[in-house]
Motif scaffolding. Sequence first.
Motif, PDB file in Angstrom:
ATOM      1  N   HIS A  39     -23.141   2.029  10.647  1.00 34.81           N
ATOM      2  CA  HIS A  39     -23.010   0.585  10.391  1.00 34.81           C
ATOM      3  C   HIS A  39     -22.907  -0.187  11.709  1.00 34.81           C
ATOM      4  CE1 HIS A  39     -21.867  -3.128   8.413  1.00 34.81           C
ATOM      5  NE2 HIS A  39     -20.817  -3.225   9.212  1.00 34.81           N
ATOM      6  N   ASP A  40     -23.692  -1.256  11.833  1.00 30.64           N
ATOM      7  CA  ASP A  40     -23.642  -2.122  13.011  1.00 30.64           C
ATOM      8  C   ASP A  40     -22.535  -3.154  12.843  1.00 30.64           C
ATOM      9  OD1 ASP A  40     -25.748  -0.798  14.174  1.00 30.64           O
ATOM     10  OD2 ASP A  40     -27.265  -2.261  13.593  1.00 30.64           O
ATOM     11  N   VAL A  41     -21.629  -3.179  13.813  1.00 33.28           N
ATOM     12  CA  VAL A  41     -20.517  -4.135  13.799  1.00 33.28           C
ATOM     13  C   VAL A  41     -20.848  -5.307  14.722  1.00 33.28           C
ATOM     14  CG1 VAL A  41     -18.091  -4.480  14.377  1.00 33.28           C
ATOM     15  CG2 VAL A  41     -18.832  -2.333  13.304  1.00 33.28           C
ATOM     16  N   HIS A  42     -20.625  -6.536  14.228  1.00 35.13           N
ATOM     17  CA  HIS A  42     -20.824  -7.743  15.022  1.00 35.13           C
ATOM     18  C   HIS A  42     -19.519  -8.533  15.066  1.00 35.13           C
ATOM     19  CE1 HIS A  42     -24.902  -6.618  13.713  1.00 35.13           C
ATOM     20  NE2 HIS A  42     -25.309  -7.176  14.845  1.00 35.13           N
ATOM     21  N   ASP A  43     -19.330  -9.280  16.125  1.00 31.61           N
ATOM     22  CA  ASP A  43     -18.116 -10.094  16.227  1.00 31.61           C
ATOM     23  C   ASP A  43     -18.300 -11.411  15.479  1.00 31.61           C
ATOM     24  OD1 ASP A  43     -19.632 -11.763  17.840  1.00 31.61           O
ATOM     25  OD2 ASP A  43     -18.716 -11.101  19.713  1.00 31.61           O
ATOM     26  N   ALA A  44     -17.289 -12.277  15.569  1.00 34.38           N
ATOM     27  CA  ALA A  44     -17.316 -13.540  14.816  1.00 34.38           C
ATOM     28  C   ALA A  44     -18.472 -14.438  15.213  1.00 34.38           C
ATOM     29  CB  ALA A  44     -15.986 -14.272  15.020  1.00 34.38           C
ATOM     30  N   ARG A  45     -19.017 -14.250  16.420  1.00 38.94           N
ATOM     31  CA  ARG A  45     -20.138 -15.070  16.883  1.00 38.94           C
ATOM     32  C   ARG A  45     -21.486 -14.395  16.627  1.00 38.94           C
ATOM     33  NH1 ARG A  45     -18.561 -16.914  22.902  1.00 38.94           N
ATOM     34  NH2 ARG A  45     -20.566 -18.008  22.648  1.00 38.94           N
ATOM     35  N   GLY A  46     -21.444 -13.263  15.917  1.00 33.41           N
ATOM     36  CA  GLY A  46     -22.681 -12.578  15.567  1.00 33.41           C
ATOM     37  C   GLY A  46     -23.219 -11.655  16.634  1.00 33.41           C
ATOM     38  N   ARG A  47     -22.446 -11.419  17.687  1.00 39.38           N
ATOM     39  CA  ARG A  47     -22.904 -10.539  18.763  1.00 39.38           C
ATOM     40  C   ARG A  47     -22.617  -9.078  18.410  1.00 39.38           C
ATOM     41  NH1 ARG A  47     -19.715 -13.494  23.567  1.00 39.38           N
ATOM     42  NH2 ARG A  47     -18.108 -13.029  22.009  1.00 39.38           N
ATOM     43  N   PHE A  48     -23.564  -8.207  18.750  1.00 33.89           N
ATOM     44  CA  PHE A  48     -23.400  -6.780  18.472  1.00 33.89           C
ATOM     45  C   PHE A  48     -22.244  -6.214  19.271  1.00 33.89           C
ATOM     46  CE2 PHE A  48     -24.315  -2.331  19.578  1.00 33.89           C
ATOM     47  CZ  PHE A  48     -24.403  -1.769  18.306  1.00 33.89           C
ATOM     48  N   VAL A  49     -21.384  -5.465  18.588  1.00 35.06           N
ATOM     49  CA  VAL A  49     -20.223  -4.841  19.229  1.00 35.06           C
ATOM     50  C   VAL A  49     -20.442  -3.330  19.374  1.00 35.06           C
ATOM     51  CG1 VAL A  49     -17.757  -4.344  19.032  1.00 35.06           C
ATOM     52  CG2 VAL A  49     -18.644  -6.598  18.372  1.00 35.06           C
ATOM     53  N   ALA A  50     -20.764  -2.676  18.278  1.00 36.06           N
ATOM     54  CA  ALA A  50     -20.924  -1.218  18.297  1.00 36.06           C
ATOM     55  C   ALA A  50     -21.514  -0.766  16.972  1.00 36.06           C
ATOM     56  CB  ALA A  50     -19.582  -0.527  18.534  1.00 36.06           C
ATOM     57  N   ARG A  51     -22.012   0.448  16.965  1.00 33.59           N
ATOM     58  CA  ARG A  51     -22.432   1.107  15.731  1.00 33.59           C
ATOM     59  C   ARG A  51     -21.440   2.216  15.447  1.00 33.59           C
ATOM     60  NH1 ARG A  51     -28.527   2.852  15.111  1.00 33.59           N
ATOM     61  NH2 ARG A  51     -28.620   0.606  14.749  1.00 33.59           N
TER      62      ARG A  51
END
Length: 319
Positions: free
Chosen positions: A236-248
């Motif tokens: 699963h791709d995790v994004h922060d509150a601003r929609g930026r990719f954080v990690a899979r």
Amino acid sequence: MPSPAQVPRRLSVLPFRGSAAVAEGLLSWTMLRSPAWIRLLPDVYVHRNGYRDGDHRMWCDAVALRLPPGAAIAGRSAAFLWGADLLGLDASTPGSSPPTFRTAGRGTRPPVTVLLPRAARLRPHPRVRPVRSVLPDTDRTRFAGLPVTTALRTAFDLGRQGPRVDALVAVEALLHRRVVKLPALRAYSAAHAGWPGAALLREVLALAEPLCESPMETRLRLLLLDAGLGPLTAQHDVHDARGRFVARVDLAWPALRVAVEYDGDHHRERAHFRQDVARLNALRAAGWLVVRFTADDVLRHPHATVALVRQALRERATR
């Protein structure tokens, strides 16, 4: 004293039939008795510089030279050739004991699995595991220069062999390598519904997730599903509150922002450790709770592993 063995270029690396080399005048039987050559199987030799006892590909090359017409390398050996290394599966599966070959002082070496038409003959050898079955031409191909069951037939065969977790590991490994597609395997399975082990394969196909990236990730996922902790998302791709990719993350419950990660041995390396710390901090900043496990947790402490995940899910669900 035997004459010093010459090394023809074409025989310097790969196994070969001794009788063919003698017939072509490349070597003599006296030369083959010298220490320069190692006898792998009856009439199959390799030069000592090309001999690697634990090299399964070398043994596949050797066994292929002895196969009767219509036979093929199959099972885990075929999966190995297709790029999915399942040869160490036994060591990580408590209670499973498919045949292996032990050499003095060299540990356990898996034999080469071969699929033989029912009428075919092959001399028994500890390095060869013969399986007899119907093997139509459409289920055989040549890959890496060797006769091998097609990737589809390989997945079909391995998915019918228990234990269930091993069958799922094998199927997902081949799916992840993209040499087999799940719809094609389901169609093939449906067309062979009366074959032994078909019921197990149907269960495996209902669970199969092509995104799982390693056998231990598959084992961890199945452990959690069997504990009633599904559904869960793989890779699963995790994004922060601003929609930026954080990690899979390996496994996730996105609605609860809970992730489960499997940490292999490479995570202990210093560079990996630093990356993991930064990655974990980024996931926490994004509001995710991450629970991490090792092979020891999954294989030897499954109940504790499930309990920790269940607790994490309960904490998030009651927030």
